[in-house]
Design an enzyme around this catalytic site. Structure first.
Site, mmCIF file in Angstrom:
data_model
loop_
_atom_site.group_PDB
_atom_site.id
_atom_site.type_symbol
_atom_site.label_atom_id
_atom_site.label_comp_id
_atom_site.label_asym_id
_atom_site.label_seq_id
_atom_site.Cartn_x
_atom_site.Cartn_y
_atom_site.Cartn_z
ATOM 1 N N ASP A 62 12.876 7.414 -8.086
ATOM 2 C CA ASP A 62 12.232 6.793 -8.982
ATOM 3 C C ASP A 62 13.151 5.660 -9.696
ATOM 4 O O ASP A 62 14.210 5.708 -9.769
ATOM 5 C CB ASP A 62 11.925 7.491 -10.135
ATOM 6 C CG ASP A 62 11.058 7.018 -11.338
ATOM 7 O OD1 ASP A 62 11.134 5.675 -11.352
ATOM 8 O OD2 ASP A 62 10.477 7.466 -12.162
ATOM 9 N N ASN B 26 2.620 4.791 -11.069
ATOM 10 C CA ASN B 26 1.687 4.130 -10.290
ATOM 11 C C ASN B 26 1.780 2.532 -10.479
ATOM 12 O O ASN B 26 0.929 1.615 -10.472
ATOM 13 C CB ASN B 26 0.188 4.370 -10.577
ATOM 14 C CG ASN B 26 -0.707 3.525 -9.269
ATOM 15 O OD1 ASN B 26 -1.773 3.274 -9.760
ATOM 16 N ND2 ASN B 26 -0.352 3.832 -8.317
ATOM 17 N N CYS C 268 2.611 8.590 -7.234
ATOM 18 C CA CYS C 268 3.808 8.748 -7.957
ATOM 19 C C CYS C 268 3.502 8.760 -9.339
ATOM 20 O O CYS C 268 2.537 9.410 -9.519
ATOM 21 C CB CYS C 268 4.727 7.515 -7.701
ATOM 22 S SG CYS C 268 4.147 6.026 -8.429
ATOM 23 N N CYS D 91 5.335 1.404 -9.432
ATOM 24 C CA CYS D 91 6.506 1.135 -8.570
ATOM 25 C C CYS D 91 6.353 1.493 -7.079
ATOM 26 O O CYS D 91 6.094 0.850 -6.119
ATOM 27 C CB CYS D 91 7.711 1.473 -9.300
ATOM 28 S SG CYS D 91 8.422 0.896 -10.886
ATOM 29 N N ARG D 92 6.757 3.035 -6.900
ATOM 30 C CA ARG D 92 6.621 3.636 -5.710
ATOM 31 C C ARG D 92 5.302 3.565 -5.078
ATOM 32 O O ARG D 92 5.241 3.241 -3.798
ATOM 33 C CB ARG D 92 7.149 4.755 -5.709
ATOM 34 C CG ARG D 92 8.767 4.912 -5.926
ATOM 35 C CD ARG D 92 9.415 6.003 -6.377
ATOM 36 N NE ARG D 92 8.618 6.667 -7.622
ATOM 37 C CZ ARG D 92 8.927 7.885 -8.258
ATOM 38 N NH1 ARG D 92 9.513 8.738 -7.677
ATOM 39 N NH2 ARG D 92 8.127 8.335 -9.308
ATOM 40 N N SER D 93 4.354 4.016 -5.559
ATOM 41 C CA SER D 93 3.006 4.132 -4.836
ATOM 42 C C SER D 93 2.318 2.898 -4.434
ATOM 43 O O SER D 93 1.810 2.753 -3.454
ATOM 44 C CB SER D 93 2.140 5.224 -5.430
ATOM 45 O OG SER D 93 1.958 5.159 -6.651
HETATM 46 P P1 4NP Z 1 6.838 4.981 -10.262
HETATM 47 O O1 4NP Z 1 8.012 4.598 -11.613
HETATM 48 O O2 4NP Z 1 6.313 6.438 -10.725
HETATM 49 O O3 4NP Z 1 7.320 4.858 -9.130
HETATM 50 O O4 4NP Z 1 5.568 4.070 -10.741
HETATM 51 C C1 4NP Z 1 7.669 4.628 -12.784
HETATM 52 C C2 4NP Z 1 7.024 3.902 -13.716
HETATM 53 C C3 4NP Z 1 6.982 4.036 -14.873
HETATM 54 C C4 4NP Z 1 7.410 5.181 -15.584
HETATM 55 C C5 4NP Z 1 8.079 6.319 -14.947
HETATM 56 C C6 4NP Z 1 8.136 5.904 -13.339
HETATM 57 N N1 4NP Z 1 7.069 5.390 -17.072
HETATM 58 O O5 4NP Z 1 7.716 6.202 -17.415
HETATM 59 O O6 4NP Z 1 6.639 4.500 -17.703
#
Ligand code: 4NP
Length: 176
Positions: free
Chosen positions: A146, A31, A28, A33-35
């Protein structure tokens, strides 16, 4: 689940039947939340099937904002309520990942665009698939949204989508 008409999945079924480890990388943006949730849920699926030794499962982000961090505390809390302990440490995807893993799964269109841009060769680009390829047909989503700027429902939705998708991914590769 959709009928997955994929040479890549066929090749991985053959690898699994031959007793060789199937190597899956979930990707994602952050890294956190989702992945890492997909990684933790997939680890649980393969463990439930007594198939842990046949898989290498990891996750990475295309971004570098949170390297070394545990998953987001909201993601960990929602996952813990469902019995999953998410302990992955955030890392950024590297060129070597495209060679080391068999299957590289992006959570949304932006992740997939980034992965295609980063893939070092045509062959490694062909390892990329969307997580939505493994959603149940009844799901009203075609990507894993997201949750970072969302409330509790965003995290619950991610876990709902990933619980189904990881089970379907397992079944696509490991069952007849
Ligand atoms: P992820 O979510 O891609 O599912 O891990 C996010 C976590 C952090 C950020 C964006 C998306 N960020 O911009 O810090």
């Amino acid at each position: 689940m959709k009928n997955i008409d994929s040479k890549l999945i066929e090749a991985l079924r053959a690898k699994h039947v031959a007793g060789e480890p199937v190597k899956v990388l979930f990707v994602c943006l952050g890294n956190i939340c989702r992945s890492p949730a997909a990684e933790g849920l997939m680890e649980a699926v393969v463990a439930t099937h007594g198939d842990r030794h046949n898989w290498v499962i990891d996750s990475a982000g295309t971004g570098d904002y949170h390297i070394g961090d545990l998953p987001d505390r909201r993601m960990r809390a929602h996952a813990a309520r469902r019995g999953y302990d998410l302990t992955h440490r955030c890392r950024q995807i590297s060129v070597s990942d495209f060679f080391d893993f068999d299957l590289i799964i992006g959570m949304d269109e932006s992740n997939l665009r980034n992965l295609r841009r980063l893939a070092p060769t045509v062959e490694t680009e062909q390892k990329i698939m969307p997580m939505s390829a493994f959603f149940d047909d009844t799901r009203h989503y075609d990507y894993v949204p997201d949750p970072y700027y969302e409330g509790a429902e965003g995290f619950e939705l991610v876990l709902d989508l990933l619980q189904g998708a990881t089970e379907n991914l397992y079944n696509a590769i490991a069952t007849n």
